[in-house]
Design an enzyme around this catalytic site. Structure first.
Site, PDB file in Angstrom:
ATOM      1  N   TYR A  35      11.409   6.731  43.214  1.00  0.00           N
ATOM      2  CA  TYR A  35      10.916   5.693  44.116  1.00  0.00           C
ATOM      3  C   TYR A  35       9.430   5.930  44.339  1.00  0.00           C
ATOM      4  O   TYR A  35       8.849   6.897  43.822  1.00  0.00           O
ATOM      5  CB  TYR A  35      11.678   5.683  45.443  1.00  0.00           C
ATOM      6  CG  TYR A  35      11.767   7.021  46.154  1.00  0.00           C
ATOM      7  CD1 TYR A  35      10.722   7.491  46.954  1.00  0.00           C
ATOM      8  CD2 TYR A  35      12.916   7.804  46.051  1.00  0.00           C
ATOM      9  CE1 TYR A  35      10.816   8.704  47.606  1.00  0.00           C
ATOM     10  CE2 TYR A  35      13.023   9.017  46.710  1.00  0.00           C
ATOM     11  CZ  TYR A  35      11.969   9.461  47.485  1.00  0.00           C
ATOM     12  OH  TYR A  35      12.054  10.651  48.138  1.00  0.00           O
ATOM     13  N   ILE A  70      -6.198  -5.635  11.171  1.00  0.00           N
ATOM     14  CA  ILE A  70      -6.286  -7.090  11.282  1.00  0.00           C
ATOM     15  C   ILE A  70      -4.973  -7.744  10.853  1.00  0.00           C
ATOM     16  O   ILE A  70      -4.361  -8.508  11.591  1.00  0.00           O
ATOM     17  CB  ILE A  70      -7.446  -7.646  10.432  1.00  0.00           C
ATOM     18  CG1 ILE A  70      -8.773  -7.012  10.863  1.00  0.00           C
ATOM     19  CG2 ILE A  70      -7.514  -9.171  10.541  1.00  0.00           C
ATOM     20  CD1 ILE A  70      -9.148  -7.260  12.312  1.00  0.00           C
ATOM     21  N   GLY A 111       0.772  -1.233   0.000  1.00  0.00           N
ATOM     22  CA  GLY A 111       0.000   0.000   0.000  1.00  0.00           C
ATOM     23  C   GLY A 111       0.799   1.277   0.000  1.00  0.00           C
ATOM     24  O   GLY A 111       1.733   1.486  -0.788  1.00  0.00           O
ATOM     25  N   GLY A 112       0.451   2.172   0.945  1.00  0.00           N
ATOM     26  CA  GLY A 112       1.065   3.490   1.013  1.00  0.00           C
ATOM     27  C   GLY A 112       2.538   3.454   1.359  1.00  0.00           C
ATOM     28  O   GLY A 112       3.309   4.309   0.913  1.00  0.00           O
ATOM     29  N   LYS A 163       6.170 -14.435  17.937  1.00  0.00           N
ATOM     30  CA  LYS A 163       6.195 -15.826  18.397  1.00  0.00           C
ATOM     31  C   LYS A 163       7.466 -16.522  17.926  1.00  0.00           C
ATOM     32  O   LYS A 163       8.074 -17.303  18.672  1.00  0.00           O
ATOM     33  CB  LYS A 163       4.967 -16.578  17.881  1.00  0.00           C
ATOM     34  CG  LYS A 163       4.970 -18.062  18.238  1.00  0.00           C
ATOM     35  CD  LYS A 163       3.715 -18.767  17.783  1.00  0.00           C
ATOM     36  CE  LYS A 163       3.781 -20.252  18.163  1.00  0.00           C
ATOM     37  NZ  LYS A 163       2.537 -20.970  17.821  1.00  0.00           N
ATOM     38  N   LYS A 167      -4.367  -8.440   2.181  1.00  0.00           N
ATOM     39  CA  LYS A 167      -3.125  -8.353   1.401  1.00  0.00           C
ATOM     40  C   LYS A 167      -2.009  -9.192   2.018  1.00  0.00           C
ATOM     41  O   LYS A 167      -1.275  -9.872   1.318  1.00  0.00           O
ATOM     42  CB  LYS A 167      -2.680  -6.897   1.265  1.00  0.00           C
ATOM     43  CG  LYS A 167      -2.626  -6.088   2.543  1.00  0.00           C
ATOM     44  CD  LYS A 167      -2.509  -4.600   2.249  1.00  0.00           C
ATOM     45  CE  LYS A 167      -2.593  -3.776   3.524  1.00  0.00           C
ATOM     46  NZ  LYS A 167      -2.719  -2.339   3.240  1.00  0.00           N
ATOM     47  N   ARG A 212     -23.834  10.304  51.025  1.00  0.00           N
ATOM     48  CA  ARG A 212     -22.597  10.274  51.804  1.00  0.00           C
ATOM     49  C   ARG A 212     -21.402  10.295  50.859  1.00  0.00           C
ATOM     50  O   ARG A 212     -21.516   9.963  49.680  1.00  0.00           O
ATOM     51  CB  ARG A 212     -22.544   9.048  52.707  1.00  0.00           C
ATOM     52  CG  ARG A 212     -22.097   7.778  52.011  1.00  0.00           C
ATOM     53  CD  ARG A 212     -21.889   6.630  52.974  1.00  0.00           C
ATOM     54  NE  ARG A 212     -21.288   5.505  52.276  1.00  0.00           N
ATOM     55  CZ  ARG A 212     -21.387   4.249  52.673  1.00  0.00           C
ATOM     56  NH1 ARG A 212     -22.090   3.937  53.748  1.00  0.00           N
ATOM     57  NH2 ARG A 212     -20.794   3.285  51.986  1.00  0.00           N
ATOM     58  N   HIS A 221      -0.446  15.284  52.045  1.00  0.00           N
ATOM     59  CA  HIS A 221      -0.718  13.864  52.268  1.00  0.00           C
ATOM     60  C   HIS A 221      -2.153  13.494  51.872  1.00  0.00           C
ATOM     61  O   HIS A 221      -2.876  12.845  52.627  1.00  0.00           O
ATOM     62  CB  HIS A 221      -0.437  13.474  53.713  1.00  0.00           C
ATOM     63  CG  HIS A 221       0.974  13.757  54.127  1.00  0.00           C
ATOM     64  ND1 HIS A 221       2.063  13.101  53.584  1.00  0.00           N
ATOM     65  CD2 HIS A 221       1.485  14.664  55.003  1.00  0.00           C
ATOM     66  CE1 HIS A 221       3.170  13.574  54.123  1.00  0.00           C
ATOM     67  NE2 HIS A 221       2.861  14.532  54.977  1.00  0.00           N
TER      68      HIS A 221
END
Length: 515
Positions: A215, A126, A34-35, A137, A65, A511, A275
């Site tokens: 940390y 996809i 493609g592009g 894999k 494709k 509440r 805090h």
């Protein structure tokens, strides 16, 4: 390097021309689609079209494709397996040694305010994830690159040794699976929103690293800061740091808490946090007056705290801020004069958060809290209270001014750790009792902090009074009006104490526990 091949198909073409040109110079055949193929041809980089490999045209507007045995056999074949080699030879298939793919811009597409459902679906990749997963894999033999930031290292290793190292291929494969998992998570989240199904049977979430932190809450704890891929503006994850040293874990937590409170107000407001709890909140005619009130609410606790404002910080306010030690000042913006004043202190962090949505425009989000072995998910607490929502339950009704202060206090107490009691007067907090194991203990702390300022102040409680003892303390301190959810089996006891002492009390029916 003879007959080595790379399959290249990218939506983000940053650096791809230079990368492929170098691959070609190193003897790697470049296959593309493609592009990407069009761009490489335009830049005179030698390239083979995917159809020449598959013997099949790109069809269905490019939807099909690379989904072909000639591609995936070349990716998945185990090179040192005799049966795999035999099958490849008998079928006349060639190996693919490098895969360079990044995916359709799904995140960028759905971030557009006017995106259509059809456009979003069309930008679900996809073939790309399938190629990436196949190559990852088989990383024992295949190098897979999903990030342009890895191009240089891959080229360096090929130049040095003719191929990438197994360690690099493992690292790149791991990055691929994180990348495709995040991609699928965004798609899953998009469908959940479309179907109004925010709590599905399986919940996947993805975040992008903003920075590693020195940390966590304490020096022996490792930590990092992440944000949602589509995080909205006006929060700590998207704020721009203009000055000062690197943010810490605790800085980020406190700044987030300060912003949550300041967003409650449409009028100019300033919040000081220590805090995770507010130590001073003020509203005023302008941001300078609001800051003065927030400071005077608790001049001791604000030292070393976090200050958040919902208006641009100007020179006058900056000069006041500069008088004390603060960790962070976060605001929609700063005037040039204010920046000049505040930058005189080397370490203060100055954060520009951009425009803040009005309190009425706030939308609920989903909050995730880790527990050992799992997590809790709930909607954020953006409940807003109006005068029409409250119920007066005492003989005396609150005055107009008392009602104004009660509503102010109610906006703040919902952000105080439970059990929470908050005193307010003259558009500022004057006493805060946070995180206590019983409500009367929280009241004692708030009243003691307020001192003489408790007389004539109003009191807000995040949850109901289990008995009348808190009201008795309030009466002794000279508090004139109280706002609380109600709903205790001993509400009548608290109402009786309030009536006996001329205190006006209103119930909200809502509440605001905050653990």
């Amino acid at each position: 390097m003879a007959n080595r091949r790379a399959l290249v198909s990218v939506s983000d073409k940053t650096g791809i021309v230079e990368f492929c040109r170098e691959l070609a110079q190193l003897g790697v055949e470049v296959i593309s689609t493609g592009g990407t193929k069009t761009l490489l041809e335009k830049e005179n980089v030698p390239v083979i079209g995917i159809s020449e490999v598959t013997g099949f045209p790109e069809i269905l507007d490019g939807r099909v494709k690379t989904l072909h045995p000639a591609v995936h056999s070349g990716l998945l074949a185990v090179r040192d397996d005799a049966e795999h080699r035999k099958a490849m030879e008998e079928l006349g298939l060639d190996y693919i040694d490098f895969v360079v793919v990044n995916l359709y811009p799904f995140k960028e597409t759905i971030s557009k305010p006017d995106v259509s459902y059809e456009d979003a679906i069309e930008n679900i990749d996809i073939g790309g994830p399938t190629m990436l997963r196949s190559a990852a894999k088989n990383h024992a033999f295949v190098t897979v690159v999903v990030d342009a930031g890895d191009y240089a290292n891959v080229l360096d290793e090929i130049r040095a040794g003719g191929d990438t190292t197994l360690e690099t291929r493992k690292r790149l494969a791991a990055k691929v699976f994180r990348h495709t998992a995040a991609y699928d998570s965004l798609i899953s989240e998009y469908f959940a929103k479309q179907l109004d199904d925010p709590l599905p049977e399986k919940l996947t979430v993805t975040y992008e690293k903003v920075q590693e932190l020195r940390y966590g809450e304490n020096p022996h704890q490792n930590a990092a800061f992440y944000r949602k891929p589509l995080a909205s503006s006006g929060n700590i994850t998207t704020a721009e740091q203009l000055h000062g040293k690197e943010l810490s874990y605790n800085n980020i937590n406190d700044a987030n808490a300060a912003l949550a409170i300041v967003k409650e107000f449409d009028e100019p407001a300033v919040v000081a946090v220590k805090h995770m709890n507010p130590c001073g909140v003020g509203i005023g005619r302008d941001i300078d007056e609001a800051y003065v009130k927030a400071y005077e609410a608790d001049p001791t606790s604000i030292f070393g705290g976090i200050v958040a404002a919902n208006r641009v910080i100007g020179a006058e306010t900056a000069a006041r801020l500069n008088d004390i030690f603060l960790e962070i000042v976060i605001a929609p913006d700063f005037t040039p004069e204010a920046l000049e004043i505040l930058k005189k202190k080397k370490n203060i962090r100055l954060m520009r958060m951009g425009e803040v949505a009005s309190a009425s425009e706030r939308k609920s989000d989903w909050l995730v809290t880790s527990v050992e072995g799992g997590m809790l998910v709930q909607q954020s607490d953006v409940h807003s209270l109006s005068e029409a929502d409250i119920q007066v339950v005492t003989d005396r009704k609150p005055t107009e001014e008392e009602l104004k202060q009660l509503l102010f206090a109610w906006k703040v107490v919902k952000h105080v750790k439970s059990n929470a009691i908050l005193l307010a007067s003259d558009n500022m907090t004057v006493g805060v009792g946070a995180g206590q194991m019983n409500r009367v203990g929280a009241a004692r702390i708030a009243i003691e902090q307020a001192g003489e300022k408790a007389r004539g102040a109003v009191l807000a409680s995040d949850a109901f009074f289990p008995m009348g003892d808190t009201l008795e303390l309030a009466a002794q301190a000279g508090i004139t009006a109280v706002i609380q959810p109600g709903g205790s089996i001993k509400d009548a006891e608290s109402i009786a104490v309030a009536n006996a002492n001329g205190i006006a009390m209103v119930l909200t029916g809502v509440r605001h526990f905050k653990h």
